[in-house]
Design an enzyme around this catalytic site. Structure first.
Site, PDB file in Angstrom:
ATOM      1  N   ASP A  14       0.868  -1.176   0.000  1.00  0.00           N
ATOM      2  CA  ASP A  14       0.000   0.000   0.000  1.00  0.00           C
ATOM      3  C   ASP A  14       0.904   1.224   0.000  1.00  0.00           C
ATOM      4  O   ASP A  14       2.018   1.169   0.544  1.00  0.00           O
ATOM      5  CB  ASP A  14      -0.892  -0.010   1.251  1.00  0.00           C
ATOM      6  CG  ASP A  14      -2.131   0.838   1.083  1.00  0.00           C
ATOM      7  OD1 ASP A  14      -3.226   0.275   0.945  1.00  0.00           O
ATOM      8  OD2 ASP A  14      -1.991   2.090   1.077  1.00  0.00           O
ATOM      9  N   THR A  52     -14.257  -2.825  -7.445  1.00  0.00           N
ATOM     10  CA  THR A  52     -15.431  -2.637  -8.307  1.00  0.00           C
ATOM     11  C   THR A  52     -15.150  -1.517  -9.296  1.00  0.00           C
ATOM     12  O   THR A  52     -14.875  -0.387  -8.892  1.00  0.00           O
ATOM     13  CB  THR A  52     -16.654  -2.304  -7.447  1.00  0.00           C
ATOM     14  OG1 THR A  52     -16.797  -3.346  -6.486  1.00  0.00           O
ATOM     15  CG2 THR A  52     -17.922  -2.201  -8.287  1.00  0.00           C
ATOM     16  N   GLU A  99     -14.958  -8.833  -6.322  1.00  0.00           N
ATOM     17  CA  GLU A  99     -15.094  -9.285  -4.936  1.00  0.00           C
ATOM     18  C   GLU A  99     -16.541  -9.059  -4.491  1.00  0.00           C
ATOM     19  O   GLU A  99     -17.129  -8.029  -4.791  1.00  0.00           O
ATOM     20  CB  GLU A  99     -14.127  -8.462  -4.075  1.00  0.00           C
ATOM     21  CG  GLU A  99     -14.125  -8.832  -2.630  1.00  0.00           C
ATOM     22  CD  GLU A  99     -13.916 -10.311  -2.414  1.00  0.00           C
ATOM     23  OE1 GLU A  99     -12.863 -10.822  -2.791  1.00  0.00           O
ATOM     24  OE2 GLU A  99     -14.838 -10.971  -1.871  1.00  0.00           O
ATOM     25  N   PHE A 135     -32.101  -9.812   2.319  1.00  0.00           N
ATOM     26  CA  PHE A 135     -32.199  -8.436   1.824  1.00  0.00           C
ATOM     27  C   PHE A 135     -33.628  -7.946   1.651  1.00  0.00           C
ATOM     28  O   PHE A 135     -33.940  -7.190   0.737  1.00  0.00           O
ATOM     29  CB  PHE A 135     -31.385  -8.269   0.520  1.00  0.00           C
ATOM     30  CG  PHE A 135     -29.965  -7.924   0.821  1.00  0.00           C
ATOM     31  CD1 PHE A 135     -29.138  -8.867   1.413  1.00  0.00           C
ATOM     32  CD2 PHE A 135     -29.461  -6.666   0.579  1.00  0.00           C
ATOM     33  CE1 PHE A 135     -27.836  -8.559   1.756  1.00  0.00           C
ATOM     34  CE2 PHE A 135     -28.158  -6.335   0.924  1.00  0.00           C
ATOM     35  CZ  PHE A 135     -27.345  -7.286   1.509  1.00  0.00           C
ATOM     36  N   CYS A 173     -20.372   0.966  -0.670  1.00  0.00           N
ATOM     37  CA  CYS A 173     -20.623   0.239  -1.929  1.00  0.00           C
ATOM     38  C   CYS A 173     -21.938   0.580  -2.616  1.00  0.00           C
ATOM     39  O   CYS A 173     -21.931   1.098  -3.730  1.00  0.00           O
ATOM     40  CB  CYS A 173     -20.532  -1.251  -1.668  1.00  0.00           C
ATOM     41  SG  CYS A 173     -18.947  -1.710  -0.963  1.00  0.00           S
TER      42      CYS A 173
HETATM   43  C1  UGA Z   1     -22.193  -4.916  -0.298  1.00  0.00           C
HETATM   44  C2  UGA Z   1     -22.585  -6.267  -0.924  1.00  0.00           C
HETATM   45  O1  UGA Z   1     -23.489  -6.963  -0.075  1.00  0.00           O
HETATM   46  C3  UGA Z   1     -21.339  -7.137  -1.159  1.00  0.00           C
HETATM   47  O2  UGA Z   1     -21.709  -8.341  -1.833  1.00  0.00           O
HETATM   48  C4  UGA Z   1     -20.344  -6.361  -2.015  1.00  0.00           C
HETATM   49  O3  UGA Z   1     -19.153  -7.098  -2.220  1.00  0.00           O
HETATM   50  C5  UGA Z   1     -19.991  -5.058  -1.337  1.00  0.00           C
HETATM   51  O4  UGA Z   1     -21.208  -4.289  -1.129  1.00  0.00           O
HETATM   52  C6  UGA Z   1     -19.040  -4.312  -2.215  1.00  0.00           C
HETATM   53  O5  UGA Z   1     -19.439  -3.892  -3.315  1.00  0.00           O
HETATM   54  O6  UGA Z   1     -17.845  -4.246  -1.903  1.00  0.00           O
HETATM   55  P1  UGA Z   1     -21.635  -4.081   2.200  1.00  0.00           P
HETATM   56  O7  UGA Z   1     -21.667  -2.696   1.640  1.00  0.00           O
HETATM   57  O8  UGA Z   1     -20.520  -4.485   3.098  1.00  0.00           O
HETATM   58  O9  UGA Z   1     -21.642  -5.173   0.988  1.00  0.00           O
HETATM   59  O10 UGA Z   1     -22.947  -4.250   3.051  1.00  0.00           O
HETATM   60  P2  UGA Z   1     -24.329  -5.041   2.976  1.00  0.00           P
HETATM   61  O11 UGA Z   1     -24.359  -6.056   4.036  1.00  0.00           O
HETATM   62  O12 UGA Z   1     -24.635  -5.474   1.615  1.00  0.00           O
HETATM   63  O13 UGA Z   1     -25.329  -3.862   3.410  1.00  0.00           O
HETATM   64  C7  UGA Z   1     -25.445  -2.663   2.650  1.00  0.00           C
HETATM   65  C8  UGA Z   1     -26.504  -1.768   3.232  1.00  0.00           C
HETATM   66  O14 UGA Z   1     -27.806  -2.310   3.003  1.00  0.00           O
HETATM   67  C9  UGA Z   1     -26.419  -1.536   4.739  1.00  0.00           C
HETATM   68  O15 UGA Z   1     -26.610  -0.165   4.994  1.00  0.00           O
HETATM   69  C10 UGA Z   1     -27.563  -2.346   5.303  1.00  0.00           C
HETATM   70  O16 UGA Z   1     -28.066  -1.816   6.508  1.00  0.00           O
HETATM   71  C11 UGA Z   1     -28.579  -2.244   4.185  1.00  0.00           C
HETATM   72  N1  UGA Z   1     -29.553  -3.336   4.166  1.00  0.00           N
HETATM   73  C12 UGA Z   1     -29.160  -4.610   3.891  1.00  0.00           C
HETATM   74  C13 UGA Z   1     -30.893  -3.070   4.424  1.00  0.00           C
HETATM   75  O17 UGA Z   1     -31.291  -1.917   4.660  1.00  0.00           O
HETATM   76  N2  UGA Z   1     -31.800  -4.099   4.372  1.00  0.00           N
HETATM   77  C14 UGA Z   1     -31.420  -5.379   4.091  1.00  0.00           C
HETATM   78  O18 UGA Z   1     -32.299  -6.268   4.064  1.00  0.00           O
HETATM   79  C15 UGA Z   1     -30.069  -5.634   3.859  1.00  0.00           C
END
Ligand code: UGA
Length: 433
Positions: free
Chosen positions: A30, A121, A151, A249, A260
């Site tokens: 890094d 990404t 990823e 979800f 993301c």
């Molecule tokens: C997301 C994707 O899930 C990953 O597969 C992907 O690799 C990643 O982005 C990325 O592009 O690097 P992440 O941002 O860590 O992962 O978080 P998530 O668990 O997907 O949650 C994202 C948001 O959605 C959070 O704010 C969460 O609170 C919200 N969420 C999730 C909801 O409001 N409702 C749900 O049912 C699920």
């Protein structure tokens, strides 16, 4: 295999640690020297369950090293993973200068055949651009191939997701590169999707866009539930049993945040635009997500009549549980709006308070959830940390000024809250007074 990883953010660090754990000889680099020094002495730049132990074990067993020497890292690996940041520009297009800089460095230092993999990404066609940058700047006449290997890890479960992925996507036009990638990922025993580079790049954006849309979809249904008196959780359950829909979800709440979904959905709209396509569905997904935060603030305002001088206890600041990440956290908009209305904020988050201090002005940080609830006119839930589900609610009730809870993550049972004597408001579920 000899592996190099350039960029040790969430993706790079999880990739490096997991590939080392699988028995590979990994060097990760890094440009941030402090980060590298920290990692070499066991200090993790991010909070991620299981990461510290995994990194420590693999350093100890000589499978993992960190450096800020680009020449060293580039010469080391048969496979080089580019995992540098791809932040949004002002207009939401993806900033690709860090990816291009790394491609230039690779072109300068490469001295044998390399498989160059982009994992961050990126917009479709980035792989072609990386190939062009390297070809135009290469110093020694050596062969190389470019692979897109997006990823899919989630923050908070980065290690588990990397060790047990739902699928591994490998996009390349070179059989030699595909064979090396297959060999690398073979121990994971995950379904492999082998395709061309552009399709691989698009699989990532399409997946995140779909998940974001699923969240906005259920949040819209929650709005209709609030108006009709139906229960969004039962609806999600009823829908989720249909295998074509799936249960994941479909949690209604205050909208998605993080580094993301907000960024990737906007970037995907821009990519579509660059080809002349108006991505109306994704635009609506984003608009609904913004509205959901406004809607939650309105619920709080309606419940309190007037925000001025009201004391509001906040449980949870990070964009989701098991992370200290505050990027695009819904808490930012919500707390700012409450403060604009004159409310006084007392907040508690198990991990994100240090990072939150760089985001918020004049909020009081509490030692635990009870301190946040003390003398509060309302307690609001913004992140569904599991410890908030286990609180002594009778104690909370006694400590609060008014027994009002406004739950943006639907973590409590409305009937139980009623029995405890709370005025409990949540998302898409009947209010119980
Ligand atoms: C997301 C994707 O899930 C990953 O597969 C992907 O690799 C990643 O982005 C990325 O592009 O690097 P992440 O941002 O860590 O992962 O978080 P998530 O668990 O997907 O949650 C994202 C948001 O959605 C959070 O704010 C969460 O609170 C919200 N969420 C999730 C909801 O409001 N409702 C749900 O049912 C699920």
């Amino acid at each position: 295999m000899k592996i190099s990883v350039i960029g040790v953010g969430y993706v790079g660090l999880a990739t490096a640690a997991v590939l080392a754990e699988l028995g590979n000889d990994v060097i990760a680099a890094d440009i941030d020297k402090k980060k590298i020094e920290g990692l070499n002495s066991g200090i993790m730049p991010i909070f991620e369950p299981g990461l510290r132990e995994l990194v420590a074990r693999n350093i100890r067993e000589n499978r993992l090293r960190f450096t800020h020497d680009n020449r060293e890292v580039i010469r080391h690996g048969e496979i080089i993973f580019i995992c540098v940041g791809t932040p949004p520009k002002e207009n939401w297009e993806t900033e690709l200068k860090y990816v291009k800089n790394v491609a230039m460095e690779i072109a300068h230092h490469m001295d044998s055949y390399k498989v160059i993999v982009h994992k961050s990404t990126v917009p479709v066609e980035t792989g072609d651009n990386v190939r062009k940058v390297i070809r135009d700047n290469i110093k020694k006449s050596v062969d190389f191939d470019v692979v897109s290997n997006p990823e899919f890890l989630r923050e908070g479960s980065a290690i588990k997701d990397t060790l047990e992925p739902d699928r591994v996507v490998i996009g390349s036009d070179s059989q030699r590169a595909i064979d090396m990638m297959k060999k690398l990922y073979d121990p994971l025993k995950a379904p492999l999707i082998i395709t061309d580079i552009r399709s691989a790049e698009l699989i990532k954006h399409a997946s995140n866009a779909f998940l974001a849309t699923k969240i906005s979809f259920i949040n819209s249904v929650a709005r209709i539930c609030d108006m009709s008196g139906a229960d969004v959780e039962k609806i999600a359950e009823g829908m989720g049993h249909d295998k074509r829909i799936g249960k994941e979800f479909l949690n209604a709440g205050i909208g998605y945040g993080g580094s993301c979904f907000p960024k990737d959905s906007q970037a995907f709209i821009k990519i579509a635009e660059s080809y002349g396509y108006d991505y109306k569905l994704l635009k609506a997904t984003n608009e609904i997500n913004e509205e959901q935060k406004e809607y939650f603030v309105k619920k709080i305002k309606d419940a309190l009549n007037n925000l001025n001088d009201k004391r509001i206890g906040v449980l949870g600041l990070s964009f989701k549980p098991n992370t200290d990440d505050m990027r695009f956290a819904p808490s930012i908009y919500i707390i700012n709006e409450l403060q604009k209305g004159g409310a006084k904020i007392k907040a508690y988050d198990p991990e994100a308070m240090e990072k939150a201090k760089q985001v918020f002005n004049s909020i009081e940080y509490c030692r635990d959830p009870y301190e946040a609830a003390k003398d509060a006119d309302a307690l609001i839930i913004l992140t569904e940390w599991s410890e908030f589900r286990e609180l002594d609610m009778e104690k909370i009730k006694k400590m609060m000024n008014h027994s009002l809870i406004i739950d943006g993550r639907n973590i409590y049972n409305p009937e139980n809250m009623k029995k405890l004597g709370f005025h409990y408001i949540s998302i898409g579920r009947k209010e119980v007074v």
